[in-house]
Design an enzyme around this catalytic site. Structure first.
Site, PDB file in Angstrom:
ATOM      1  N   SER A 153      -5.094  39.471 -21.534  1.00 51.13           N
ATOM      2  CA  SER A 153      -3.904  40.018 -20.877  1.00 51.13           C
ATOM      3  C   SER A 153      -2.829  40.290 -21.906  1.00 51.13           C
ATOM      4  O   SER A 153      -2.729  39.572 -22.918  1.00 51.13           O
ATOM      5  CB  SER A 153      -3.378  39.006 -19.855  1.00 51.13           C
ATOM      6  OG  SER A 153      -2.090  39.389 -19.427  1.00 51.13           O
ATOM      7  N   TYR A 166      -0.540  30.836 -18.120  1.00 48.27           N
ATOM      8  CA  TYR A 166      -1.438  32.002 -18.101  1.00 48.27           C
ATOM      9  C   TYR A 166      -1.542  32.606 -19.505  1.00 48.27           C
ATOM     10  O   TYR A 166      -2.637  32.911 -19.982  1.00 48.27           O
ATOM     11  CB  TYR A 166      -0.864  33.018 -17.113  1.00 48.27           C
ATOM     12  CG  TYR A 166      -1.684  34.265 -16.909  1.00 48.27           C
ATOM     13  CD1 TYR A 166      -2.868  34.221 -16.181  1.00 48.27           C
ATOM     14  CD2 TYR A 166      -1.266  35.494 -17.415  1.00 48.27           C
ATOM     15  CE1 TYR A 166      -3.621  35.371 -15.979  1.00 48.27           C
ATOM     16  CE2 TYR A 166      -2.001  36.646 -17.213  1.00 48.27           C
ATOM     17  CZ  TYR A 166      -3.178  36.577 -16.495  1.00 48.27           C
ATOM     18  OH  TYR A 166      -3.913  37.722 -16.294  1.00 48.27           O
ATOM     19  N   LYS A 170      -4.836  32.921 -21.728  1.00 51.36           N
ATOM     20  CA  LYS A 170      -5.337  34.233 -22.170  1.00 51.36           C
ATOM     21  C   LYS A 170      -5.313  34.323 -23.691  1.00 51.36           C
ATOM     22  O   LYS A 170      -6.160  34.986 -24.298  1.00 51.36           O
ATOM     23  CB  LYS A 170      -4.508  35.358 -21.544  1.00 51.36           C
ATOM     24  CG  LYS A 170      -4.754  35.556 -20.049  1.00 51.36           C
ATOM     25  CD  LYS A 170      -6.200  35.861 -19.724  1.00 51.36           C
ATOM     26  CE  LYS A 170      -6.367  36.473 -18.332  1.00 51.36           C
ATOM     27  NZ  LYS A 170      -7.796  36.610 -17.968  1.00 51.36           N
TER      28      LYS A 170
HETATM   29  P1  NAI Z   1      -8.134  38.773  -8.441  1.00 51.36           P
HETATM   30  O1  NAI Z   1      -7.460  37.512  -8.020  1.00 51.36           O
HETATM   31  O2  NAI Z   1      -8.282  39.845  -7.433  1.00 51.36           O
HETATM   32  O3  NAI Z   1      -9.575  38.477  -9.051  1.00 51.36           O
HETATM   33  C1  NAI Z   1      -9.931  37.300  -9.709  1.00 51.36           C
HETATM   34  C2  NAI Z   1     -11.237  36.827  -9.122  1.00 51.36           C
HETATM   35  O4  NAI Z   1     -11.682  35.664  -9.833  1.00 51.36           O
HETATM   36  C3  NAI Z   1     -11.100  36.428  -7.668  1.00 51.36           C
HETATM   37  O5  NAI Z   1     -12.042  37.130  -6.879  1.00 51.36           O
HETATM   38  C4  NAI Z   1     -11.319  34.921  -7.665  1.00 51.36           C
HETATM   39  O6  NAI Z   1     -11.927  34.420  -6.482  1.00 51.36           O
HETATM   40  C5  NAI Z   1     -12.201  34.747  -8.883  1.00 51.36           C
HETATM   41  N1  NAI Z   1     -12.161  33.388  -9.414  1.00 51.36           N
HETATM   42  C6  NAI Z   1     -11.058  32.615  -9.621  1.00 51.36           C
HETATM   43  N2  NAI Z   1     -11.401  31.425 -10.121  1.00 51.36           N
HETATM   44  C7  NAI Z   1     -12.755  31.452 -10.274  1.00 51.36           C
HETATM   45  C8  NAI Z   1     -13.712  30.514 -10.760  1.00 51.36           C
HETATM   46  N3  NAI Z   1     -13.327  29.293 -11.203  1.00 51.36           N
HETATM   47  N4  NAI Z   1     -15.023  30.860 -10.779  1.00 51.36           N
HETATM   48  C9  NAI Z   1     -15.411  32.071 -10.330  1.00 51.36           C
HETATM   49  N5  NAI Z   1     -14.553  33.003  -9.838  1.00 51.36           N
HETATM   50  C10 NAI Z   1     -13.243  32.687  -9.812  1.00 51.36           C
HETATM   51  O7  NAI Z   1      -7.297  39.317  -9.702  1.00 51.36           O
HETATM   52  P2  NAI Z   1      -7.573  40.558 -10.678  1.00 51.36           P
HETATM   53  O8  NAI Z   1      -6.267  41.196 -10.928  1.00 51.36           O
HETATM   54  O9  NAI Z   1      -8.705  41.383 -10.212  1.00 51.36           O
HETATM   55  O10 NAI Z   1      -7.966  39.780 -12.027  1.00 51.36           O
HETATM   56  C11 NAI Z   1      -9.174  39.979 -12.742  1.00 51.36           C
HETATM   57  C12 NAI Z   1      -8.968  39.552 -14.167  1.00 51.36           C
HETATM   58  O11 NAI Z   1      -8.040  40.437 -14.813  1.00 51.36           O
HETATM   59  C13 NAI Z   1      -8.378  38.153 -14.319  1.00 51.36           C
HETATM   60  O12 NAI Z   1      -8.966  37.513 -15.419  1.00 51.36           O
HETATM   61  C14 NAI Z   1      -6.918  38.427 -14.585  1.00 51.36           C
HETATM   62  O13 NAI Z   1      -6.286  37.364 -15.260  1.00 51.36           O
HETATM   63  C15 NAI Z   1      -7.021  39.679 -15.425  1.00 51.36           C
HETATM   64  N6  NAI Z   1      -5.802  40.454 -15.494  1.00 51.36           N
HETATM   65  C16 NAI Z   1      -5.371  41.178 -14.422  1.00 51.36           C
HETATM   66  C17 NAI Z   1      -4.228  41.933 -14.522  1.00 51.36           C
HETATM   67  C18 NAI Z   1      -3.765  42.809 -13.413  1.00 51.36           C
HETATM   68  O14 NAI Z   1      -2.815  43.569 -13.640  1.00 51.36           O
HETATM   69  N7  NAI Z   1      -4.384  42.778 -12.258  1.00 51.36           N
HETATM   70  C19 NAI Z   1      -3.382  41.897 -15.720  1.00 51.36           C
HETATM   71  C20 NAI Z   1      -3.949  41.157 -16.806  1.00 51.36           C
HETATM   72  C21 NAI Z   1      -5.116  40.444 -16.673  1.00 51.36           C
END
Ligand code: NAI
Length: 304
Positions: A153, A166, A170
């Site tokens: 991130s 966070y 990251k």
């Molecule tokens: P999201 O919350 O929709 O997706 C994250 C997914 O990871 C969820 O489906 C959740 O159930 C799953 N998860 C959480 N803990 C878990 C575990 N211990 N084991 C297995 N699955 C688990 O959020 P998003 O935005 O799709 O995030 C995806 C990735 O992108 C993350 O790593 C997030 O930190 C990163 N990210 C997202 C940004 C954004 O603008 N959306 C910005 C920077 C990074």
């Protein structure tokens, strides 16, 4: 220009029950990959859980004629990491692609962050990526082929208020990815890291004060914008290793860590003092002539 294809490839996308991970998994499957849909099925903090999120994405893929299997383990334990990879091996015979995407979030002002809020994020982002990658790497090394994408991130490299836990987690992902990239390359395993920004439930959890100064002009925020880069990096087409890419507001750009020539004390000169540093601070801070080293050793090798 050849089309990016994953025919014959097996992919794991962690946290692919929703958000960015779901978009990645759908695209990989649409282009021929057999995909393990891993998701704990919890909320944005990474607590609670269930099978519905992963199963829904598996159903979407299967209904569209693709192949996918669910896995509901948490990435955050060594057993979970091994089980996720074993699901791929048992169902599809191997692992070619790993997208470390699972993530959780617990934002608070720096001094308000509880030990739980710190541990929970380190557990999922750093340890989670660590454990799944260790298990996947072993199989990729046996096969002499692999593509790994880590999800970091901008918060972890550039900073973001109320996200110290966070950002620290990251930040750990960058360090992990660099070493996996160095150790993987001799075995045909190429590793790269993305810094995404896209509309998801996680992004929606940010408070307005965290976005002060943010441009308000309309821009792409669809998860599929991130997926385009992830799918490329996960493909055979990609020959790059140990690189970082920011994908935000429609811009795809390389991020790099550089080191500048700075000020050098020759071995036959006296050991530097704080006063010497004060006297040379402008030269030490000067970025002109920076280099982008490919490892720690490569960084030291730049020093005359
Ligand atoms: P999201 O919350 O929709 O997706 C994250 C997914 O990871 C969820 O489906 C959740 O159930 C799953 N998860 C959480 N803990 C878990 C575990 N211990 N084991 C297995 N699955 C688990 O959020 P998003 O935005 O799709 O995030 C995806 C990735 O992108 C993350 O790593 C997030 O930190 C990163 N990210 C997202 C940004 C954004 O603008 N959306 C910005 C920077 C990074």
């Amino acid at each position: 220009m050849s089309e990016v294809s994953f025919a014959g490839r097996v992919a794991i996308v962690t946290g692919s029950g929703g958000g960015l991970g779901r978009a990645h998994a759908l695209e990989l499957a649409r282009r021929g990959a057999k995909v393990v849909i891993n998701d704990l099925g919890g909320d944005i903090t990474g607590t609670n859980g269930g099978t519905a999120m992963a199963d829904q994405v598996v159903n979407e893929i299967c209904e569209a004629g693709g192949e996918a299997v669910s896995n509901y383990d948490s990435v955050a334990t060594p057993e979970g990491g091994r089980s996720i990879v074993q699901t791929a091996i048992d169902t599809f015979g191997k692992v070619d692609i790993l997208v470390n995407n699972a993530g959780n979030i617990r934002n608070a002002a720096f001094t308000d962050l509880t030990p739980d809020a710190i541990d929970a994020l380190l557990a999922v982002h750093v340890k989670g990526a660590f454990y799944v990658t260790q298990a996947a790497f072993a199989n990729m090394r046996e096969n002499g082929y692999g593509r790994i994408v880590f999800t970091a991130s901008a918060a972890g490299l550039f900073g973001s208020t109320h996200q110290a836990n966070y950002a620290a987690a990251k930040g750990g992902v960058f360090g992990l990815a660099n070493v996996v990239a160095l150790e993987g390359a001799p075995h045909g395993i190429l590793t790269n890291t993305i810094l995404p920004a896209a509309d998801s439930r996680m992004a929606a959890d940010m408070s307005p004060e965290q976005f002060v100064g943010m441009p308000t002009t309309p821009a792409h925020g669809e998860p599929e914008m991130i997926t385009a880069m992830v799918a490329y990096l996960a493909s055979e087409e990609n020959k790059h290793n140990r690189e970082m890419y920011s994908i935000a507001r429609g811009r795809y750009g390389r991020v790099f860590m550089g080191v500048a020539p700075g000020w050098h004390v020759n071995v036959d000169e006296p050991v530097a003092t704080p006063d010497d540093v004060a006297a040379h601070i402008d030269q030490i801070r000067d970025l002109d002539g920076y280099a982008v080293p490919e490892s720690m050793v490569a960084e030291f090798a730049l020093i005359p």
